[in-house]
Design a protein around this motif. Structure first.
Motif, PDB file in Angstrom:
ATOM      1  N   ILE A 140      -3.893   4.792  -1.791  1.00 42.14           N
ATOM      2  CA  ILE A 140      -4.837   5.770  -1.259  1.00 42.14           C
ATOM      3  C   ILE A 140      -4.266   7.111  -1.687  1.00 42.14           C
ATOM      4  O   ILE A 140      -3.121   7.439  -1.356  1.00 42.14           O
ATOM      5  CB  ILE A 140      -4.933   5.743   0.275  1.00 42.14           C
ATOM      6  N   VAL A 141      -5.034   7.878  -2.444  1.00 39.19           N
ATOM      7  CA  VAL A 141      -4.538   9.137  -2.983  1.00 39.19           C
ATOM      8  C   VAL A 141      -5.468  10.268  -2.571  1.00 39.19           C
ATOM      9  O   VAL A 141      -6.678  10.202  -2.800  1.00 39.19           O
ATOM     10  CB  VAL A 141      -4.430   9.081  -4.523  1.00 39.19           C
ATOM     11  N   ASP A 142      -4.897  11.298  -1.979  1.00 38.47           N
ATOM     12  CA  ASP A 142      -5.653  12.504  -1.655  1.00 38.47           C
ATOM     13  C   ASP A 142      -6.031  13.186  -2.967  1.00 38.47           C
ATOM     14  O   ASP A 142      -5.205  13.286  -3.876  1.00 38.47           O
ATOM     15  CB  ASP A 142      -4.778  13.427  -0.794  1.00 38.47           C
ATOM     16  N   LEU A 157       0.840  -1.202   0.000  1.00 35.86           N
ATOM     17  CA  LEU A 157       0.000   0.000   0.000  1.00 35.86           C
ATOM     18  C   LEU A 157       0.869   1.244   0.000  1.00 35.86           C
ATOM     19  O   LEU A 157       1.844   1.325   0.754  1.00 35.86           O
ATOM     20  CB  LEU A 157      -0.893   0.002   1.244  1.00 35.86           C
ATOM     21  N   LEU A 158       0.495   2.208  -0.835  1.00 36.54           N
ATOM     22  CA  LEU A 158       1.107   3.528  -0.814  1.00 36.54           C
ATOM     23  C   LEU A 158       0.024   4.533  -0.463  1.00 36.54           C
ATOM     24  O   LEU A 158      -1.017   4.587  -1.126  1.00 36.54           O
ATOM     25  CB  LEU A 158       1.734   3.878  -2.168  1.00 36.54           C
ATOM     26  N   ILE A 159       0.277   5.324   0.574  1.00 32.31           N
ATOM     27  CA  ILE A 159      -0.645   6.376   1.010  1.00 32.31           C
ATOM     28  C   ILE A 159      -0.047   7.697   0.565  1.00 32.31           C
ATOM     29  O   ILE A 159       1.073   8.040   0.961  1.00 32.31           O
ATOM     30  CB  ILE A 159      -0.809   6.362   2.543  1.00 32.31           C
ATOM     31  N   TYR A 180      -5.877  -1.600  -7.035  1.00 32.01           N
ATOM     32  CA  TYR A 180      -6.986  -0.857  -6.425  1.00 32.01           C
ATOM     33  C   TYR A 180      -6.521   0.543  -6.064  1.00 32.01           C
ATOM     34  O   TYR A 180      -5.478   0.710  -5.431  1.00 32.01           O
ATOM     35  CB  TYR A 180      -7.465  -1.579  -5.163  1.00 32.01           C
ATOM     36  N   VAL A 181      -7.306   1.545  -6.505  1.00 31.96           N
ATOM     37  CA  VAL A 181      -7.002   2.940  -6.194  1.00 31.96           C
ATOM     38  C   VAL A 181      -8.207   3.575  -5.515  1.00 31.96           C
ATOM     39  O   VAL A 181      -9.314   3.584  -6.060  1.00 31.96           O
ATOM     40  CB  VAL A 181      -6.655   3.752  -7.462  1.00 31.96           C
ATOM     41  N   PHE A 227       3.767   2.201   2.564  1.00 30.30           N
ATOM     42  CA  PHE A 227       4.640   3.333   2.304  1.00 30.30           C
ATOM     43  C   PHE A 227       3.828   4.620   2.352  1.00 30.30           C
ATOM     44  O   PHE A 227       2.615   4.603   2.129  1.00 30.30           O
ATOM     45  CB  PHE A 227       5.297   3.193   0.926  1.00 30.30           C
ATOM     46  N   GLU A 228       4.508   5.730   2.614  1.00 27.22           N
ATOM     47  CA  GLU A 228       3.847   7.028   2.703  1.00 27.22           C
ATOM     48  C   GLU A 228       4.568   8.030   1.816  1.00 27.22           C
ATOM     49  O   GLU A 228       5.799   8.025   1.740  1.00 27.22           O
ATOM     50  CB  GLU A 228       3.877   7.537   4.144  1.00 27.22           C
TER      51      GLU A 228
END
Length: 131
Positions: free
Chosen positions: A67-69, A21-23, A94-95, A46-47
């Motif tokens: 997860i994208v702002d 996961l990338l936030i 998945y986005v 990851f962030e």
């Protein structure tokens, strides 16, 4: 944006062996909160605080989930970056777009699987990512 990436196989990270996961969010409190609730469901989390940092991470490490702002400080929109990343990095399955704008709740956006509204959509987003 950084240097252009080529589509040759030698420039792509190998596919992930487990869920990653990338936030991508510039609000410093959100990523640690996501991490706390999701750490048991992803092999690595990851962030990134912006699009440039996220692009560097994606180029180095394959991700299965993002997860994208919707509003990032260093690009036109989180949604446009999500669309670009999805086409550039095929490991992404998945986005989720996290937005403060209720007008996006039911929007069908290229590159985005689902839009979640801040802050009330947090629990829904966590549930969707655990699945």
């Amino acid at each position: 944006m950084g240097p252009a990436m080529t589509d040759s196989p030698s420039h792509r990270p190998s596919p992930p062996a487990a869920r990653t996961l990338l936030i991508v969010d510039d609000e410093p409190d959100l990523a640690p909160m996501f991490r706390r609730f999701l750490k048991r469901h992803f092999a690595e989390i990851f962030e990134a605080t912006g699009a440039a940092q996220a692009s560097e991470i994606l180029a180095a490490k394959p991700m299965t989930h993002l997860i994208v702002d919707a509003s990032l400080p260093d690009c036109e929109s989180g949604q446009s970056m999500a669309e670009q990343w999805r086409s550039q990095f095929p490991s992404i399955r998945y986005v989720a777009l996290f937005s403060g704008s209720a007008s996006l709740r039911d929007a069908r956006l290229p590159g985005v699987d689902r839009v979640f509204i801040k802050p009330e959509g947090f629990d829904e987003l966590i549930a969707a990512l655990k699945a």
